[in-house]
Design a protein around this motif. Sequence first.
Motif, mmCIF file in Angstrom:
data_model
loop_
_atom_site.group_PDB
_atom_site.id
_atom_site.type_symbol
_atom_site.label_atom_id
_atom_site.label_comp_id
_atom_site.label_asym_id
_atom_site.label_seq_id
_atom_site.Cartn_x
_atom_site.Cartn_y
_atom_site.Cartn_z
ATOM 1 N N PRO A 109 0.808 -1.227 0.000
ATOM 2 C CA PRO A 109 0.000 0.000 0.000
ATOM 3 C C PRO A 109 0.839 1.275 0.000
ATOM 4 O O PRO A 109 0.422 2.299 -0.558
ATOM 5 C CB PRO A 109 -0.828 -0.124 1.286
ATOM 6 N N ALA A 110 2.023 1.248 0.624
ATOM 7 C CA ALA A 110 2.868 2.447 0.652
ATOM 8 C C ALA A 110 3.324 2.819 -0.751
ATOM 9 O O ALA A 110 3.385 4.006 -1.108
ATOM 10 C CB ALA A 110 4.079 2.208 1.556
ATOM 11 N N LEU A 111 3.641 1.824 -1.562
ATOM 12 C CA LEU A 111 4.052 2.082 -2.936
ATOM 13 C C LEU A 111 2.879 2.620 -3.748
ATOM 14 O O LEU A 111 3.045 3.510 -4.589
ATOM 15 C CB LEU A 111 4.595 0.805 -3.570
ATOM 16 N N LEU A 112 1.681 2.105 -3.485
ATOM 17 C CA LEU A 112 0.491 2.627 -4.166
ATOM 18 C C LEU A 112 0.267 4.087 -3.811
ATOM 19 O O LEU A 112 -0.020 4.919 -4.686
ATOM 20 C CB LEU A 112 -0.734 1.800 -3.762
ATOM 21 N N THR A 113 0.419 4.421 -2.530
ATOM 22 C CA THR A 113 0.236 5.815 -2.104
ATOM 23 C C THR A 113 1.229 6.737 -2.799
ATOM 24 O O THR A 113 0.873 7.831 -3.260
ATOM 25 C CB THR A 113 0.423 5.921 -0.579
ATOM 26 N N ALA A 114 2.487 6.295 -2.916
ATOM 27 C CA ALA A 114 3.503 7.097 -3.593
ATOM 28 C C ALA A 114 3.143 7.283 -5.059
ATOM 29 O O ALA A 114 3.300 8.373 -5.625
ATOM 30 C CB ALA A 114 4.873 6.428 -3.462
ATOM 31 N N GLY A 115 2.651 6.214 -5.695
ATOM 32 C CA GLY A 115 2.265 6.314 -7.101
ATOM 33 C C GLY A 115 1.119 7.292 -7.318
ATOM 34 O O GLY A 115 1.122 8.065 -8.278
ATOM 35 N N ILE A 116 0.160 7.266 -6.392
ATOM 36 C CA ILE A 116 -0.975 8.195 -6.499
ATOM 37 C C ILE A 116 -0.501 9.636 -6.368
ATOM 38 O O ILE A 116 -0.993 10.545 -7.057
ATOM 39 C CB ILE A 116 -2.027 7.850 -5.434
ATOM 40 N N GLN A 117 0.470 9.869 -5.507
ATOM 41 C CA GLN A 117 1.012 11.219 -5.347
ATOM 42 C C GLN A 117 1.709 11.688 -6.621
ATOM 43 O O GLN A 117 1.652 12.865 -6.976
ATOM 44 C CB GLN A 117 1.975 11.245 -4.163
ATOM 45 N N VAL A 118 2.366 10.759 -7.327
ATOM 46 C CA VAL A 118 3.001 11.113 -8.601
ATOM 47 C C VAL A 118 1.935 11.442 -9.642
ATOM 48 O O VAL A 118 2.072 12.402 -10.412
ATOM 49 C CB VAL A 118 3.906 9.967 -9.094
ATOM 50 N N LEU A 119 0.854 10.661 -9.662
ATOM 51 C CA LEU A 119 -0.229 10.943 -10.597
ATOM 52 C C LEU A 119 -0.823 12.332 -10.350
ATOM 53 O O LEU A 119 -1.228 13.029 -11.289
ATOM 54 C CB LEU A 119 -1.325 9.888 -10.472
ATOM 55 N N ALA A 120 -0.868 12.737 -9.075
ATOM 56 C CA ALA A 120 -1.421 14.056 -8.733
ATOM 57 C C ALA A 120 -0.581 15.193 -9.297
ATOM 58 O O ALA A 120 -1.048 16.336 -9.406
ATOM 59 C CB ALA A 120 -1.536 14.194 -7.217
#
Length: 254
Positions: free
Chosen positions: A151-162
């Motif tokens: 989940p931490a990697l998913l959160t980081a990816g979402i922040q990049v998408l933002a």
Amino acid sequence: MVTPGETTPDGDDGELTVDQLARRAGVTVRNVRAYAARGLLPPPRMVGRTGYYGRQHVARLLLVREMLAEGYTLAMIERTLTSAPATGSSATLALHRALLAPWLPPEPEEITGAELAARAAVPESPAVVDSLVELGLVERIGDSRIRVLDPALLTAGIQVLALGVPIEALIDAQARVTEHVREIARTYVQMFVETRWQAWVDAGAPREQIEEIRATVARLQPVAAQALLAAFRTEMAGTVQAAVETALSRLAEE
């Protein structure tokens, strides 16, 4: 094979029934059956309809109880024990746990494809999920549900998408980053194996040094992460500077 009621050479009792196993490990019979159903215990030796358990089962149950007391979930314990030797002793399992547990990612998260798309603020796409599965970031567990392994990697990816990065570009970049990180991990692990671990093995793998080995592995994670982050910051600064200078030069020429 030690028969029920006999004594093993090291003084431990022989094979145990499920009730005796539960008493020896300080858990309930119900817990023993539940842990066995999750694959945390190897199958017993069956004699008719009665299962007999040995020292390896006691060792695993004691480790499960210890990890539960320390706040580990059954899912994390399951991941720890998946690659452990089925006949491992208490010392072997403790060392296996010490070497592996510090590196386990956070607890996986189960969500639907629609929830994942909503969280990332992108349209739902089975093709995107397929790409994430191929990268080893998620697993499909049903027609619509997926398991996010980190989940931490998913959160980081979402922040990049933002930041406005297209999801296809992010997935492509993550695939390349994963390859580099895998090689970095191999480098650090090989360093440990060829130095500290090999020295312990050459000394006859003395039990009194197991705690020292465990402590070394526990310290290796933050030290390696610090070194990697420091090197990344240095390289990132130089790369960003070069990219900015190139971009500004082209802008000036237009």
